[in-house]
Motif scaffolding. Structure first.
Motif, PDB file in Angstrom:
ATOM      1  N   MET A   1       0.828  -1.195   0.000  1.00 11.38           N
ATOM      2  CA  MET A   1       0.000   0.000   0.000  1.00 11.38           C
ATOM      3  C   MET A   1       0.870   1.255   0.000  1.00 11.38           C
ATOM      4  N   ARG A   2       2.126   1.116  -0.187  1.00 11.36           N
ATOM      5  CA  ARG A   2       3.036   2.239  -0.187  1.00 11.36           C
ATOM      6  C   ARG A   2       2.865   3.080  -1.445  1.00 11.36           C
ATOM      7  N   ASN A   3       2.896   4.402  -1.290  1.00 13.66           N
ATOM      8  CA  ASN A   3       2.783   5.332  -2.417  1.00 13.66           C
ATOM      9  C   ASN A   3       1.526   5.102  -3.247  1.00 13.66           C
ATOM     10  N   SER A   4       0.424   4.941  -2.595  1.00 14.76           N
ATOM     11  CA  SER A   4      -0.845   4.707  -3.279  1.00 14.76           C
ATOM     12  C   SER A   4      -1.742   5.926  -3.177  1.00 14.76           C
ATOM     13  N   CYS A   5      -2.592   6.045  -4.171  1.00 19.11           N
ATOM     14  CA  CYS A   5      -3.578   7.121  -4.190  1.00 19.11           C
ATOM     15  C   CYS A   5      -4.940   6.490  -4.414  1.00 19.11           C
ATOM     16  N   TYR A   6      -5.881   6.790  -3.538  1.00 23.26           N
ATOM     17  CA  TYR A   6      -7.222   6.237  -3.644  1.00 23.26           C
ATOM     18  C   TYR A   6      -8.225   7.363  -3.811  1.00 23.26           C
ATOM     19  N   PRO A   7      -8.612   7.646  -5.040  1.00 24.22           N
ATOM     20  CA  PRO A   7      -9.623   8.684  -5.233  1.00 24.22           C
ATOM     21  C   PRO A   7     -10.974   8.200  -4.711  1.00 24.22           C
ATOM     22  N   CYS A   8     -11.626   9.036  -3.973  1.00 23.03           N
ATOM     23  CA  CYS A   8     -12.954   8.722  -3.451  1.00 23.03           C
ATOM     24  C   CYS A   8     -13.868   9.887  -3.778  1.00 23.03           C
ATOM     25  N   ARG A   9     -15.079   9.570  -4.124  1.00 26.34           N
ATOM     26  CA  ARG A   9     -16.020  10.641  -4.379  1.00 26.34           C
ATOM     27  C   ARG A   9     -17.138  10.545  -3.362  1.00 26.34           C
ATOM     28  N   SER A  10     -17.724  11.665  -3.096  1.00 32.35           N
ATOM     29  CA  SER A  10     -18.819  11.649  -2.126  1.00 32.35           C
ATOM     30  C   SER A  10     -20.140  11.615  -2.865  1.00 32.35           C
ATOM     31  N   ARG A  11     -21.140  11.160  -2.186  1.00 33.35           N
ATOM     32  CA  ARG A  11     -22.493  11.183  -2.730  1.00 33.35           C
ATOM     33  C   ARG A  11     -23.326  12.069  -1.817  1.00 33.35           C
ATOM     34  N   ASN A  12     -22.872  13.297  -1.669  1.00 34.40           N
ATOM     35  CA  ASN A  12     -23.542  14.199  -0.724  1.00 34.40           C
ATOM     36  C   ASN A  12     -24.514  15.145  -1.407  1.00 34.40           C
ATOM     37  N   GLY A  13     -24.884  14.873  -2.628  1.00 32.04           N
ATOM     38  CA  GLY A  13     -25.873  15.695  -3.320  1.00 32.04           C
ATOM     39  C   GLY A  13     -25.390  17.088  -3.643  1.00 32.04           C
ATOM     40  N   GLY A  14     -24.077  17.254  -3.797  1.00 32.89           N
ATOM     41  CA  GLY A  14     -23.546  18.559  -4.160  1.00 32.89           C
ATOM     42  C   GLY A  14     -23.328  19.495  -2.987  1.00 32.89           C
ATOM     43  N   VAL A  15     -23.569  19.029  -1.784  1.00 37.38           N
ATOM     44  CA  VAL A  15     -23.374  19.881  -0.607  1.00 37.38           C
ATOM     45  C   VAL A  15     -21.896  19.887  -0.266  1.00 37.38           C
ATOM     46  N   ASP A  16     -21.321  21.068  -0.129  1.00 34.93           N
ATOM     47  CA  ASP A  16     -19.910  21.172   0.229  1.00 34.93           C
ATOM     48  C   ASP A  16     -19.697  20.702   1.655  1.00 34.93           C
ATOM     49  N   ARG A  17     -18.634  19.974   1.847  1.00 34.55           N
ATOM     50  CA  ARG A  17     -18.290  19.488   3.179  1.00 34.55           C
ATOM     51  C   ARG A  17     -16.915  20.021   3.556  1.00 34.55           C
ATOM     52  N   THR A  18     -16.737  20.259   4.837  1.00 34.52           N
ATOM     53  CA  THR A  18     -15.426  20.681   5.306  1.00 34.52           C
ATOM     54  C   THR A  18     -14.553  19.456   5.508  1.00 34.52           C
ATOM     55  N   ARG A  19     -13.286  19.674   5.603  1.00 34.92           N
ATOM     56  CA  ARG A  19     -12.342  18.580   5.817  1.00 34.92           C
ATOM     57  C   ARG A  19     -12.682  17.803   7.099  1.00 34.92           C
ATOM     58  N   GLU A  20     -13.096  18.517   8.136  1.00 37.68           N
ATOM     59  CA  GLU A  20     -13.431  17.865   9.398  1.00 37.68           C
ATOM     60  C   GLU A  20     -14.639  16.938   9.231  1.00 37.68           C
ATOM     61  N   GLU A  21     -15.619  17.382   8.457  1.00 38.53           N
ATOM     62  CA  GLU A  21     -16.792  16.543   8.204  1.00 38.53           C
ATOM     63  C   GLU A  21     -16.407  15.278   7.437  1.00 38.53           C
ATOM     64  N   VAL A  22     -15.492  15.431   6.494  1.00 42.63           N
ATOM     65  CA  VAL A  22     -15.041  14.277   5.715  1.00 42.63           C
ATOM     66  C   VAL A  22     -14.322  13.292   6.617  1.00 42.63           C
ATOM     67  N   VAL A  23     -13.452  13.777   7.478  1.00 39.03           N
ATOM     68  CA  VAL A  23     -12.719  12.899   8.394  1.00 39.03           C
ATOM     69  C   VAL A  23     -13.685  12.166   9.320  1.00 39.03           C
ATOM     70  N   GLU A  24     -14.669  12.871   9.838  1.00 42.06           N
ATOM     71  CA  GLU A  24     -15.658  12.234  10.711  1.00 42.06           C
ATOM     72  C   GLU A  24     -16.428  11.153   9.966  1.00 42.06           C
ATOM     73  N   ARG A  25     -16.760  11.418   8.734  1.00 42.58           N
ATOM     74  CA  ARG A  25     -17.486  10.436   7.910  1.00 42.58           C
ATOM     75  C   ARG A  25     -16.624   9.206   7.658  1.00 42.58           C
TER      76      ARG A  25
END
Length: 64
Positions: A1-25
């Protein structure tokens, strides 16, 4: 898993989320041993139609 990038997308209906909200999720859905391996979270804004069109134009020029 070294030097890996995992793109993730949210399904939040276009609502902007803060970094803290993303971490909590992430904490709600992932095990701590996986979360401890995450070095960085990069937030992106969705592409606008004009930007998508420009990308498509560039790609079409490459295949002509």
């Amino acid at each position: 898993m070294r030097n890996s990038c995992y793109p993730c997308r949210s399904r939040n209906g276009g609502v902007d989320r803060t970094r803290e909200e993303v971490v909590e999720r992430l904490k709600q859905h992932m095990r701590p041993e996986f979360l401890n391996r995450i070095d960085e979270i990069v937030m992106f804004q969705p592409l606008k139609r004009k930007e998508i069109r420009r990308i498509v134009d560039i790609q079409f020029k490459q295949i002509q």
